[in-house]
Design a protein around this motif. Structure first.
Motif, PDB file in Angstrom:
ATOM      1  N   PHE A   1      36.836  40.683  48.529  1.00 28.97           N
ATOM      2  CA  PHE A   1      35.292  40.549  48.011  1.00 28.97           C
ATOM      3  C   PHE A   1      34.897  42.290  47.435  1.00 28.97           C
ATOM      4  O   PHE A   1      35.238  43.098  47.989  1.00 28.97           O
ATOM      5  N   ILE A   2      34.334  42.026  46.292  1.00 27.26           N
ATOM      6  CA  ILE A   2      34.167  43.207  45.501  1.00 27.26           C
ATOM      7  C   ILE A   2      32.518  43.328  45.652  1.00 27.26           C
ATOM      8  O   ILE A   2      31.934  44.425  45.845  1.00 27.26           O
ATOM      9  N   VAL A   3      31.813  42.368  45.323  1.00 29.94           N
ATOM     10  CA  VAL A   3      30.244  42.265  45.136  1.00 29.94           C
ATOM     11  C   VAL A   3      29.780  40.934  45.657  1.00 29.94           C
ATOM     12  O   VAL A   3      30.454  39.768  45.421  1.00 29.94           O
TER      13      VAL A   3
ATOM     14  N   CYS B   1      42.886  40.723  38.205  1.00 26.40           N
ATOM     15  CA  CYS B   1      42.628  39.283  38.756  1.00 26.40           C
ATOM     16  C   CYS B   1      41.282  38.881  39.279  1.00 26.40           C
ATOM     17  O   CYS B   1      41.445  38.613  40.709  1.00 26.40           O
ATOM     18  N   THR B   2      40.255  39.079  39.003  1.00 29.44           N
ATOM     19  CA  THR B   2      39.013  38.776  39.266  1.00 29.44           C
ATOM     20  C   THR B   2      38.383  37.516  38.979  1.00 29.44           C
ATOM     21  O   THR B   2      38.642  37.000  38.017  1.00 29.44           O
ATOM     22  N   VAL B   3      37.616  37.012  40.023  1.00 27.13           N
ATOM     23  CA  VAL B   3      36.971  35.747  39.505  1.00 27.13           C
ATOM     24  C   VAL B   3      35.548  35.915  40.207  1.00 27.13           C
ATOM     25  O   VAL B   3      35.146  36.650  41.248  1.00 27.13           O
ATOM     26  N   HIS B   4      34.594  34.932  39.861  1.00 27.19           N
ATOM     27  CA  HIS B   4      33.310  34.821  40.260  1.00 27.19           C
ATOM     28  C   HIS B   4      32.980  33.691  40.798  1.00 27.19           C
ATOM     29  O   HIS B   4      33.088  32.540  40.084  1.00 27.19           O
ATOM     30  N   LEU B   5      32.691  33.383  41.899  1.00 27.93           N
ATOM     31  CA  LEU B   5      32.366  32.104  42.607  1.00 27.93           C
ATOM     32  C   LEU B   5      30.836  32.042  42.486  1.00 27.93           C
ATOM     33  O   LEU B   5      30.116  33.017  42.985  1.00 27.93           O
TER      34      LEU B   5
ATOM     35  N   LEU C   1      35.528  38.441  43.592  1.00 25.82           N
ATOM     36  CA  LEU C   1      36.380  38.688  44.190  1.00 25.82           C
ATOM     37  C   LEU C   1      37.527  39.316  43.382  1.00 25.82           C
ATOM     38  O   LEU C   1      37.771  38.694  42.143  1.00 25.82           O
ATOM     39  N   GLY C   2      38.359  40.002  43.801  1.00 27.23           N
ATOM     40  CA  GLY C   2      39.589  40.562  42.954  1.00 27.23           C
ATOM     41  C   GLY C   2      40.825  41.113  43.747  1.00 27.23           C
ATOM     42  O   GLY C   2      40.872  40.820  45.057  1.00 27.23           O
ATOM     43  N   ARG C   3      41.725  41.647  43.144  1.00 22.72           N
ATOM     44  CA  ARG C   3      42.967  42.334  43.507  1.00 22.72           C
ATOM     45  C   ARG C   3      43.972  40.999  44.038  1.00 22.72           C
ATOM     46  O   ARG C   3      44.465  41.495  45.166  1.00 22.72           O
ATOM     47  N   PHE C   4      43.994  40.051  43.335  1.00 21.36           N
ATOM     48  CA  PHE C   4      44.689  38.972  43.562  1.00 21.36           C
ATOM     49  C   PHE C   4      46.089  38.854  42.958  1.00 21.36           C
ATOM     50  O   PHE C   4      46.177  39.600  41.991  1.00 21.36           O
ATOM     51  N   ALA C   5      47.065  38.564  43.472  1.00 20.44           N
ATOM     52  CA  ALA C   5      48.375  38.011  42.704  1.00 20.44           C
ATOM     53  C   ALA C   5      48.056  36.920  41.895  1.00 20.44           C
ATOM     54  O   ALA C   5      47.478  35.955  42.500  1.00 20.44           O
TER      55      ALA C   5
END
Length: 136
Positions: A124-126, A69-73, A83-87
């Motif tokens: 946050f991933i990167v 469950c990753t997203v790019h803002l 960001l990731g690791r979301f429910a």
């Protein structure tokens, strides 16, 4: 691979092919986690006008496959974040949209830590610099 135009302004780009969780690719109905997270973001966004400045978009695979469950803002001339690791649920959607709204209001994409919703801390991933710029 084909590119298509995206909406201008701040956006949350959701990986709609992301796994459902660290252990499962799909939910019990065969839906991917990223698709469910995108749906939750759109539902929560529609309920609150504070989120109108942020566009929710989807694309297949952000290549963050070790996460789920990753997203790019992102926004023009601002630092971007993956960001990731979301429910894939309303709580995560609300936290992401709260952070994205503060991000949209920021000058360069930096949101002071004290304004971070609890639901994004540790996700946050990167961070990515905007084209033609580096972060000091």
């Amino acid at each position: 691979m084909q590119l298509k135009p995206a909406a201008p302004g701040p956006s949350l780009v959701v990986c709609d092919t992301c796994r459902f969780s660290a252990d499962a690719h799909e939910d019990e109905h065969g839906r991917r986690g990223g698709a469910r997270l995108a749906e939750a973001l759109r539902v929560v966004q529609a309920l609150d006008p504070r989120y109108a400045a942020v566009t929710v978009e989807t694309m297949p695979c952000l290549f963050a496959c070790t996460e789920h469950c990753t997203v790019h803002l992102r926004a023009a001339a601002k630092v971007g974040y993956v960001l990731g690791r979301f429910a894939p649920d309303a709580d995560a959607a609300r936290a992401l949209l709260d952070y994205a709204a503060a991000y949209a209001d920021s000058e360069h994409g930096r949101v002071p830590f004290k304004q971070w919703p609890e639901g994004v801390k540790g996700h946050f991933i990167v961070r990515t610099p905007p084209e033609g710029m580096l972060v000091e």
